[in-house]
Design an enzyme around this catalytic site. Structure first.
Site, PDB file in Angstrom:
ATOM      1  N   GLU A  39       0.308  13.534   9.524  1.00 60.14           N
ATOM      2  CA  GLU A  39       1.606  12.829   9.456  1.00 60.14           C
ATOM      3  C   GLU A  39       2.311  13.018  10.799  1.00 60.14           C
ATOM      4  O   GLU A  39       2.597  14.156  11.190  1.00 60.14           O
ATOM      5  CB  GLU A  39       2.438  13.415   8.306  1.00 60.14           C
ATOM      6  CG  GLU A  39       3.913  13.063   8.315  1.00 60.14           C
ATOM      7  CD  GLU A  39       4.205  11.564   8.212  1.00 60.14           C
ATOM      8  OE1 GLU A  39       3.936  10.978   7.163  1.00 60.14           O
ATOM      9  OE2 GLU A  39       4.707  10.979   9.203  1.00 60.14           O
ATOM     10  N   GLN A  47      13.834   6.239   1.254  1.00 63.05           N
ATOM     11  CA  GLN A  47      14.150   4.841   1.570  1.00 63.05           C
ATOM     12  C   GLN A  47      14.913   4.099   0.462  1.00 63.05           C
ATOM     13  O   GLN A  47      15.727   3.225   0.758  1.00 63.05           O
ATOM     14  CB  GLN A  47      12.868   4.082   1.913  1.00 63.05           C
ATOM     15  CG  GLN A  47      12.103   4.710   3.071  1.00 63.05           C
ATOM     16  CD  GLN A  47      10.685   4.165   3.218  1.00 63.05           C
ATOM     17  OE1 GLN A  47      10.459   2.963   3.116  1.00 63.05           O
ATOM     18  NE2 GLN A  47       9.723   5.035   3.453  1.00 63.05           N
ATOM     19  N   VAL A  82      -3.110   8.678  12.483  1.00 60.52           N
ATOM     20  CA  VAL A  82      -4.487   8.206  12.335  1.00 60.52           C
ATOM     21  C   VAL A  82      -4.611   6.825  12.972  1.00 60.52           C
ATOM     22  O   VAL A  82      -3.792   5.935  12.727  1.00 60.52           O
ATOM     23  CB  VAL A  82      -4.885   8.155  10.840  1.00 60.52           C
ATOM     24  CG1 VAL A  82      -6.226   7.467  10.646  1.00 60.52           C
ATOM     25  CG2 VAL A  82      -4.928   9.568  10.270  1.00 60.52           C
ATOM     26  N   CYS A 166       9.465  -2.582  -2.199  1.00 61.31           N
ATOM     27  CA  CYS A 166      10.656  -2.868  -2.994  1.00 61.31           C
ATOM     28  C   CYS A 166      11.082  -4.324  -2.893  1.00 61.31           C
ATOM     29  O   CYS A 166      12.082  -4.646  -2.230  1.00 61.31           O
ATOM     30  CB  CYS A 166      11.824  -1.964  -2.622  1.00 61.31           C
ATOM     31  SG  CYS A 166      13.085  -2.038  -3.915  1.00 61.31           S
ATOM     32  N   ASP A 301       2.304   2.480  -0.917  1.00 63.07           N
ATOM     33  CA  ASP A 301       2.434   1.113  -0.400  1.00 63.07           C
ATOM     34  C   ASP A 301       1.166   0.582   0.254  1.00 63.07           C
ATOM     35  O   ASP A 301       1.019  -0.627   0.426  1.00 63.07           O
ATOM     36  CB  ASP A 301       3.578   1.056   0.630  1.00 63.07           C
ATOM     37  CG  ASP A 301       4.948   1.294   0.014  1.00 63.07           C
ATOM     38  OD1 ASP A 301       5.057   1.261  -1.235  1.00 63.07           O
ATOM     39  OD2 ASP A 301       5.913   1.515   0.781  1.00 63.07           O
ATOM     40  N   LYS A 309       5.288  -2.563  -4.950  1.00 63.39           N
ATOM     41  CA  LYS A 309       5.217  -1.405  -4.043  1.00 63.39           C
ATOM     42  C   LYS A 309       6.554  -0.659  -4.073  1.00 63.39           C
ATOM     43  O   LYS A 309       7.496  -1.036  -3.376  1.00 63.39           O
ATOM     44  CB  LYS A 309       4.899  -1.877  -2.622  1.00 63.39           C
ATOM     45  CG  LYS A 309       3.499  -2.492  -2.492  1.00 63.39           C
ATOM     46  CD  LYS A 309       3.183  -2.786  -1.051  1.00 63.39           C
ATOM     47  CE  LYS A 309       1.854  -3.519  -0.892  1.00 63.39           C
ATOM     48  NZ  LYS A 309       0.694  -2.777  -1.434  1.00 63.39           N
ATOM     49  N   THR A 310       6.607   0.385  -4.878  1.00 62.30           N
ATOM     50  CA  THR A 310       7.854   1.149  -5.034  1.00 62.30           C
ATOM     51  C   THR A 310       7.533   2.637  -5.141  1.00 62.30           C
ATOM     52  O   THR A 310       6.401   3.016  -5.462  1.00 62.30           O
ATOM     53  CB  THR A 310       8.598   0.744  -6.338  1.00 62.30           C
ATOM     54  OG1 THR A 310       7.683   0.908  -7.437  1.00 62.30           O
ATOM     55  CG2 THR A 310       9.082  -0.686  -6.294  1.00 62.30           C
ATOM     56  N   CYS A 344      12.459  -1.238 -10.556  1.00 65.45           N
ATOM     57  CA  CYS A 344      13.369  -1.689  -9.526  1.00 65.45           C
ATOM     58  C   CYS A 344      14.801  -1.647 -10.067  1.00 65.45           C
ATOM     59  O   CYS A 344      15.161  -2.463 -10.907  1.00 65.45           O
ATOM     60  CB  CYS A 344      12.999  -3.121  -9.132  1.00 65.45           C
ATOM     61  SG  CYS A 344      13.878  -3.660  -7.681  1.00 65.45           S
TER      62      CYS A 344
HETATM   63  C1  LIG Z   1      15.382  -0.760   1.727  1.00 68.00           C
HETATM   64  C2  LIG Z   1      14.407  -0.170   0.739  1.00 68.00           C
HETATM   65  C3  LIG Z   1      14.771  -0.013  -0.576  1.00 68.00           C
HETATM   66  C4  LIG Z   1      13.872   0.518  -1.514  1.00 68.00           C
HETATM   67  N1  LIG Z   1      14.286   0.685  -2.801  1.00 68.00           N
HETATM   68  C5  LIG Z   1      13.454   1.247  -3.700  1.00 68.00           C
HETATM   69  C6  LIG Z   1      13.899   1.511  -5.047  1.00 68.00           C
HETATM   70  O1  LIG Z   1      15.048   1.234  -5.403  1.00 68.00           O
HETATM   71  N2  LIG Z   1      13.031   2.083  -5.909  1.00 68.00           N
HETATM   72  C7  LIG Z   1      11.764   2.428  -5.536  1.00 68.00           C
HETATM   73  O2  LIG Z   1      11.028   2.972  -6.375  1.00 68.00           O
HETATM   74  N3  LIG Z   1      11.301   2.170  -4.286  1.00 68.00           N
HETATM   75  C8  LIG Z   1      12.111   1.604  -3.356  1.00 68.00           C
HETATM   76  N4  LIG Z   1      11.679   1.397  -2.063  1.00 68.00           N
HETATM   77  C9  LIG Z   1      10.235   1.545  -1.746  1.00 68.00           C
HETATM   78  C10 LIG Z   1       9.795   2.986  -1.489  1.00 68.00           C
HETATM   79  O3  LIG Z   1      10.571   3.585  -0.492  1.00 68.00           O
HETATM   80  C11 LIG Z   1       8.326   2.967  -1.081  1.00 68.00           C
HETATM   81  O4  LIG Z   1       7.578   2.216  -2.015  1.00 68.00           O
HETATM   82  C12 LIG Z   1       7.753   4.379  -1.007  1.00 68.00           C
HETATM   83  O5  LIG Z   1       8.404   5.092   0.014  1.00 68.00           O
HETATM   84  C13 LIG Z   1       6.241   4.331  -0.786  1.00 68.00           C
HETATM   85  O6  LIG Z   1       5.729   5.596  -0.487  1.00 68.00           O
HETATM   86  P1  LIG Z   1       4.512   5.771   0.550  1.00 68.00           P
HETATM   87  O7  LIG Z   1       4.265   7.219   0.660  1.00 68.00           O
HETATM   88  O8  LIG Z   1       3.420   4.850   0.196  1.00 68.00           O
HETATM   89  O9  LIG Z   1       5.111   5.209   1.935  1.00 68.00           O
HETATM   90  P2  LIG Z   1       6.237   5.922   2.827  1.00 68.00           P
HETATM   91  O10 LIG Z   1       7.178   6.684   1.979  1.00 68.00           O
HETATM   92  O11 LIG Z   1       6.773   4.836   3.699  1.00 68.00           O
HETATM   93  O12 LIG Z   1       5.425   6.983   3.693  1.00 68.00           O
HETATM   94  C14 LIG Z   1       4.357   6.633   4.527  1.00 68.00           C
HETATM   95  C15 LIG Z   1       4.128   7.821   5.471  1.00 68.00           C
HETATM   96  O13 LIG Z   1       2.914   7.611   6.184  1.00 68.00           O
HETATM   97  C16 LIG Z   1       3.115   7.949   7.547  1.00 68.00           C
HETATM   98  N5  LIG Z   1       2.165   7.167   8.333  1.00 68.00           N
HETATM   99  C17 LIG Z   1       2.226   5.849   8.622  1.00 68.00           C
HETATM  100  N6  LIG Z   1       1.171   5.485   9.381  1.00 68.00           N
HETATM  101  C18 LIG Z   1       0.430   6.613   9.565  1.00 68.00           C
HETATM  102  C19 LIG Z   1      -0.769   6.882  10.274  1.00 68.00           C
HETATM  103  N7  LIG Z   1      -1.404   5.926  10.950  1.00 68.00           N
HETATM  104  N8  LIG Z   1      -1.241   8.151  10.270  1.00 68.00           N
HETATM  105  C20 LIG Z   1      -0.617   9.136   9.585  1.00 68.00           C
HETATM  106  N9  LIG Z   1       0.551   8.931   8.892  1.00 68.00           N
HETATM  107  C21 LIG Z   1       1.054   7.681   8.887  1.00 68.00           C
HETATM  108  C22 LIG Z   1       4.569   7.578   7.813  1.00 68.00           C
HETATM  109  O14 LIG Z   1       5.089   8.294   8.940  1.00 68.00           O
HETATM  110  C23 LIG Z   1       5.251   7.961   6.512  1.00 68.00           C
HETATM  111  O15 LIG Z   1       5.717   9.288   6.520  1.00 68.00           O
HETATM  112  C24 LIG Z   1      12.571   0.891  -1.093  1.00 68.00           C
HETATM  113  C25 LIG Z   1      12.200   0.756   0.247  1.00 68.00           C
HETATM  114  C26 LIG Z   1      13.107   0.236   1.168  1.00 68.00           C
HETATM  115  C27 LIG Z   1      12.703   0.105   2.606  1.00 68.00           C
END
Ligand SMILES: Cc1cc2nc3c(=O)[nH]c(=O)nc-3n(C[C@H](O)[C@H](O)[C@H](O)COP(=O)(O)OP(=O)(O)OC[C@H]3O[C@@H](n4cnc5c(N)ncnc54)[C@H](O)[C@@H]3O)c2cc1C
Length: 416
Positions: A39, A47, A82, A166, A301, A309-310, A344
């Site tokens: 990370e 978010q 990565v 989201c 996501d 995607k949430t 949502c």
């Molecule tokens: C404005 C907004 C509102 C939202 N509202 C809601 C809501 O009300 N309810 C809800 O359930 N969800 C909501 N979401 C969605 C939610 O935030 C995401 O679905 C959730 O964070 C997904 O988790 P994740 O770990 O897949 O991705 P993320 O939390 O985005 O984490 C991905 C991680 O991977 C790391 N990464 C990226 N590329 C690489 C790489 N190449 N190598 C190593 N690490 C890497 C990043 O630095 C990050 O730390 C919202 C999002 C936004 C932007």
């Protein structure tokens, strides 16, 4: 260039909502864990709260924590990004040139915001020419500045092609802005437009009907569906949309525009042997195991499953991945199944929320014993006060509930 080689039993890519929680779960469940998290970011963001930051309800600083305070102390945190994956050699490559081997890989790298896919748009334009966006920590404060200082005119809120994270967030900020203009006494001088690539306001009929009949029509919010923002002319304050049915170009003037950027799979997945045709991680939609590489799992996501995607989806996926990974490590068949749960909290105004909850196929799957299709103060308070606690003390700590619960407690469902 540093070309050290390491090997870990389990490598998790990403320390976001999905990766951080997985690291905690694995450290707790495995007897002799050798888990590495790759990370690059020093900061972890909550978010889902950015919607309320953009509406001036909470300070953006409350949505972040240091990654070092969040990841388990015993985990090997590799502060790197990565850039490539070779599933046949069972290794990933990082930006600094490290090759990291694994026995088991969990991909939880989120998605990529693709601002440049809109002609004339770049992230550094956010905050100027009436352009704002809740979609990143660096830009979200401009949304509130612009809504607060708006004195009338046309405010446009855009929704790019799916899938995005989201899918409700682009419309929530439209409702909050409209409510704010009303409270400020300038609503009659404002045109509020929601322009979306989707064929309707929401993918689940129950909530789509509620939003159209109880929110959009009574509050005179204009909608335009099947229109994609293809270009922006910041100096002229013009947005250029393509009508996705006819191919025609439609130019709209604006005074304020809230953009949701186009979104893509992470580059290291897209085009790799792990990707599906659209570039997302190809996993079985129920077991979350990779379709061709059984020692690879994915969640969050970055996966190509047809759920919303949430973070709420992550909360339902994480126990499935942990259980199936443990069984796969013992050579047993996979029994845990993700049913596509997503949620949502559709904030429709200051103090009002419709809590949408559903599974694969757009089937409604609600938590509470009342009609969640109605706007409620209680669901707003849940979003504002309870869900941040569920996130920080539960999800990213690898717990289904903020207080420790028996391992197999609950289905894994619940909003975040
Ligand atoms: C404005 C907004 C509102 C939202 N509202 C809601 C809501 O009300 N309810 C809800 O359930 N969800 C909501 N979401 C969605 C939610 O935030 C995401 O679905 C959730 O964070 C997904 O988790 P994740 O770990 O897949 O991705 P993320 O939390 O985005 O984490 C991905 C991680 O991977 C790391 N990464 C990226 N590329 C690489 C790489 N190449 N190598 C190593 N690490 C890497 C990043 O630095 C990050 O730390 C919202 C999002 C936004 C932007």
């Amino acid at each position: 260039m540093n070309t050290t080689h390491q090997h870990h039993s389990i490598v998790i890519v990403g320390g976001g909502a999905a990766g951080a929680g997985m690291a905690h779960r694995l450290m707790e469940q495995l007897k002799t864990p050798d888990v590495a998290v790759i990370e690059p970011s020093e900061v972890h963001y909550y978010q889902p709260m950015w919607t309320l930051v953009g509406a001036g309800i909470v300070a953006k600083e409350s949505t972040r924590k240091r990654m070092s305070d969040l990841l388990p102390r015993e985990v090997n945190w590799i502060r790197d990004r990565v850039v490539g994956v070779d599933p046949d050699q069972q290794q990933v490559e990082t930006a600094s040139g490290q090759k990291i081997g694994y026995d088991w890989l969990i991909v939880a790298a989120g998605l990529k915001l693709d601002w440049g896919k809109v002609d004339g748009l770049s992230k550094d334009l956010i905050g100027q020419h009436g352009i704002c966006s809740n979609y990143s920590y660096d830009t979200v404060q401009h949304t509130w500045e612009m809504i607060r200082n708006f004195e009338g005119g046309t405010a446009i809120f855009t929704m790019p092609p799916m899938p995005i994270k989201c899918p409700g967030a682009p419309q929530k900020i439209a409702y909050l802005a409209e409510d704010y203009f009303r409270r400020k006494g300038i609503r009659d001088r404002c045109t509020v437009k929601y322009v979306s690539t989707t064929p309707g306001i929401f993918g689940v009929k129950k909530y789509a009907d509620a939003l159209m009949n109880r929110v959009i029509k009574p509050r005179n919010i204009e909608t335009r569906f099947k229109h994609n923002l293809v270009a922006l002319r910041p100096e002229a304050k013009e947005a250029v949309f393509e009508n996705l049915e006819t191919g025609e170009t439609v130019v709209e003037k604006y005074d304020l525009i809230h953009l949701t950027p186009p979104q893509s799979p992470p580059d290291f997945i897209n085009g790799s042997p792990l990707a599906n045709e659209a570039g997302w991680l190809e996993v079985d939609q129920h077991t979350l195991q990779h379709s061709r590489y059984p020692n690879v799992f994915g969640l969050g996501d970055c996966v190509g499953t047809p759920n919303s995607k949430t973070a709420a989806a992550v909360r339902a996926q994480a126990p499935v991945v942990v259980r199936n990974l443990a069984r796969a490590m013992r050579g047993e068949s996979l029994t845990a199944k993700y049913d596509g749960y997503g949620s949502c909290p559709l904030v429709t105004g200051y103090g009002r929320t419709i809590l949408a909850e559903f599974i694969y196929g757009g089937k409604v799957r609600e938590t509470f014993p009342f009609d969640q299709g109605k706007e409620r103060l209680s669901m707003y308070l849940l979003k504002r006060y309870i869900l941040p606690w569920v996130y920080w003390s539960g999800l990213v700590r690898g717990r289904q509930w903020p207080a420790p619960m028996p391992r197999d407690f609950g289905s894994g469902h619940g909003p975040v």
